[in-house]
Enzyme design. Structure first.
Site, PDB file in Angstrom:
ATOM      1  N   ASN A  11       0.871  -1.184   0.000  1.00  0.00           N
ATOM      2  CA  ASN A  11       0.000   0.000   0.000  1.00  0.00           C
ATOM      3  C   ASN A  11       0.902   1.225   0.000  1.00  0.00           C
ATOM      4  OD1 ASN A  11      -1.779   2.047   0.403  1.00  0.00           O
ATOM      5  ND2 ASN A  11      -2.496   1.366   2.428  1.00  0.00           N
ATOM      6  N   LYS A  13       0.050   4.247  -0.337  1.00  0.00           N
ATOM      7  CA  LYS A  13      -0.595   5.468   0.202  1.00  0.00           C
ATOM      8  C   LYS A  13      -0.298   6.647  -0.725  1.00  0.00           C
ATOM      9  CE  LYS A  13      -0.422   3.385   4.711  1.00  0.00           C
ATOM     10  NZ  LYS A  13      -0.386   3.503   6.148  1.00  0.00           N
ATOM     11  N   HIS A 100      -9.887   1.228   4.931  1.00  0.00           N
ATOM     12  CA  HIS A 100      -8.607   1.535   5.595  1.00  0.00           C
ATOM     13  C   HIS A 100      -8.842   2.535   6.723  1.00  0.00           C
ATOM     14  CE1 HIS A 100      -4.491   2.677   6.374  1.00  0.00           C
ATOM     15  NE2 HIS A 100      -4.122   1.594   5.722  1.00  0.00           N
ATOM     16  N   GLU A 102      -7.216   4.947   7.764  1.00  0.00           N
ATOM     17  CA  GLU A 102      -6.961   6.367   7.448  1.00  0.00           C
ATOM     18  C   GLU A 102      -8.188   6.989   6.793  1.00  0.00           C
ATOM     19  OE1 GLU A 102      -3.300   5.645   5.356  1.00  0.00           O
ATOM     20  OE2 GLU A 102      -2.324   5.205   7.270  1.00  0.00           O
ATOM     21  N   GLU A 169      -5.659  -4.634  10.591  1.00  0.00           N
ATOM     22  CA  GLU A 169      -4.647  -3.605  10.810  1.00  0.00           C
ATOM     23  C   GLU A 169      -4.984  -2.817  12.076  1.00  0.00           C
ATOM     24  OE1 GLU A 169      -2.471  -2.424   6.910  1.00  0.00           O
ATOM     25  OE2 GLU A 169      -4.227  -1.156   7.100  1.00  0.00           O
ATOM     26  N   GLY A 175       2.302   2.551  11.119  1.00  0.00           N
ATOM     27  CA  GLY A 175       3.314   3.606  11.096  1.00  0.00           C
ATOM     28  C   GLY A 175       4.011   3.876  12.416  1.00  0.00           C
ATOM     29  N   SER A 206       3.086  -1.710  10.392  1.00  0.00           N
ATOM     30  CA  SER A 206       4.529  -1.689  10.672  1.00  0.00           C
ATOM     31  C   SER A 206       5.275  -2.953  10.282  1.00  0.00           C
ATOM     32  CB  SER A 206       4.776  -1.389  12.163  1.00  0.00           C
ATOM     33  OG  SER A 206       4.381  -0.068  12.469  1.00  0.00           O
TER      34      SER A 206
HETATM   35  P1  13P Z   1       2.744   0.762   7.744  1.00  0.00           P
HETATM   36  O1  13P Z   1       3.295  -0.530   7.215  1.00  0.00           O
HETATM   37  O2  13P Z   1       3.489   1.964   7.226  1.00  0.00           O
HETATM   38  O3  13P Z   1       2.611   0.736   9.228  1.00  0.00           O
HETATM   39  O4  13P Z   1       1.270   0.925   7.146  1.00  0.00           O
HETATM   40  C1  13P Z   1       0.390  -0.114   7.261  1.00  0.00           C
HETATM   41  C2  13P Z   1      -0.812   0.190   6.447  1.00  0.00           C
HETATM   42  O5  13P Z   1      -1.574   1.078   6.758  1.00  0.00           O
HETATM   43  C3  13P Z   1      -1.024  -0.604   5.238  1.00  0.00           C
HETATM   44  O6  13P Z   1      -2.304  -0.448   4.743  1.00  0.00           O
END
Ligand code: 13P
Length: 245
Positions: A11, A13, A100, A102, A169, A175, A206
């Protein structure tokens, strides 16, 4: 060590431009010579601007392309700035990440996510459905209640789940460099699999080339959704390699 068929989903982002796509040549090359390649499913989810050029770049390789979100409407609508599932398919996407955290944080409700999942599966896209609890919810020990609600509402009136995978997640892990304790993670994945029969459950949050050595030992995980570390092809390749070591 695992011997299982595993998903590795990148991902990206809000990362990447046209020149970033060059790094994929290295991943394509690696997958051609990697002896466990046939046990992997590799999906890259770049920002929408790169879906089409990336699809062209990975043509005839093992890599498939996915989107990071979509509009809930299947077809045309007066919705400035939105992209519907048919448009994503047309651009070359085979998957879409939905739910997700976010996007939940910026206001997406379970109901909206449910509408998006329905629309995406109708279009023929496969769905990577994300669920996870926040730190506050974890501290209150209501993780299972939260996951249960996200699953029930997110998958409401969806009978056919064969084109859906779940990505667990935990929000507090995204992160932050912190991952769940192995026993807790095993237990949570188990809980999700009991709630939704015959579904693949991936872990995200992470994931990196170091902690993959610990994560790969958790037997019921069917793959990884990787954020930050997937932007660096060396780290992503490392994660794939180490999973089978
Ligand atoms: P990180 O691997 O940067 O923690 O992000 C995870 C994530 O949100 C994948 O969708």
């Amino acid at each position: 060590m695992t011997n299982k068929y595993m998903y590795f989903i990148a991902n990206w982002k809000m990362f990447g431009g046209l020149s970033t796509l060059n790094s994929l040549s290295k991943v394509i090359k690696f997958l051609k010579i990697f002896k466990n390649s046939n046990k992997t499913k590799i999906i890259y989810c770049p920002p929408s601007t790169l879906i089409n050029p990336m699809s062209k770049k990975v043509m005839n390789s093992k890599i498939q392309v996915g989107a990071q979100n979509c509009h809930e409407s299947l077809t045309y609508g007066a919705s400035t700035g939105s992209i519907n599932p048919m448009m994503l398919k047309n651009a070359g996407a085979k998957y879409v990440i939905l739910g997700h955290s976010e996007n939940r944080e910026s206001g997406e409700t379970d109901k909206l996510i449910n509408a998006k999942i329905k629309s995406a599966t109708k279009s023929g896209l496969k769905v990577i459905f994300c669920i996870g609890e926040t730190l506050v919810q974890k501290r209150k020990k209501i993780t299972k209640k939260i996951l249960s609600k996200q699953i029930t509402l997110g998958l409401q009136k969806i009978n056919k789940k064969k084109n859906i995978v779940i990505a667990y997640e935990p929000v507090w892990s995204i992160g932050t460099g912190i991952i769940p304790k192995p026993d807790d993670l095993f237990d949570t994945i188990n809980f999700i699999k009991k709630k939704v029969r015959n579904i693949k459950v991936l872990y995200g949050g992470s994931v990196n080339p170091k902690n993959i050595n610990e994560l790969k030992l958790i037997k019921n995980i069917d793959g990884f959704l990787v954020g930050g570390a997937s932007q660096d092809h060396k780290k992503f390749i490392d994660i794939i390699k180490k999973t089978y070591n």
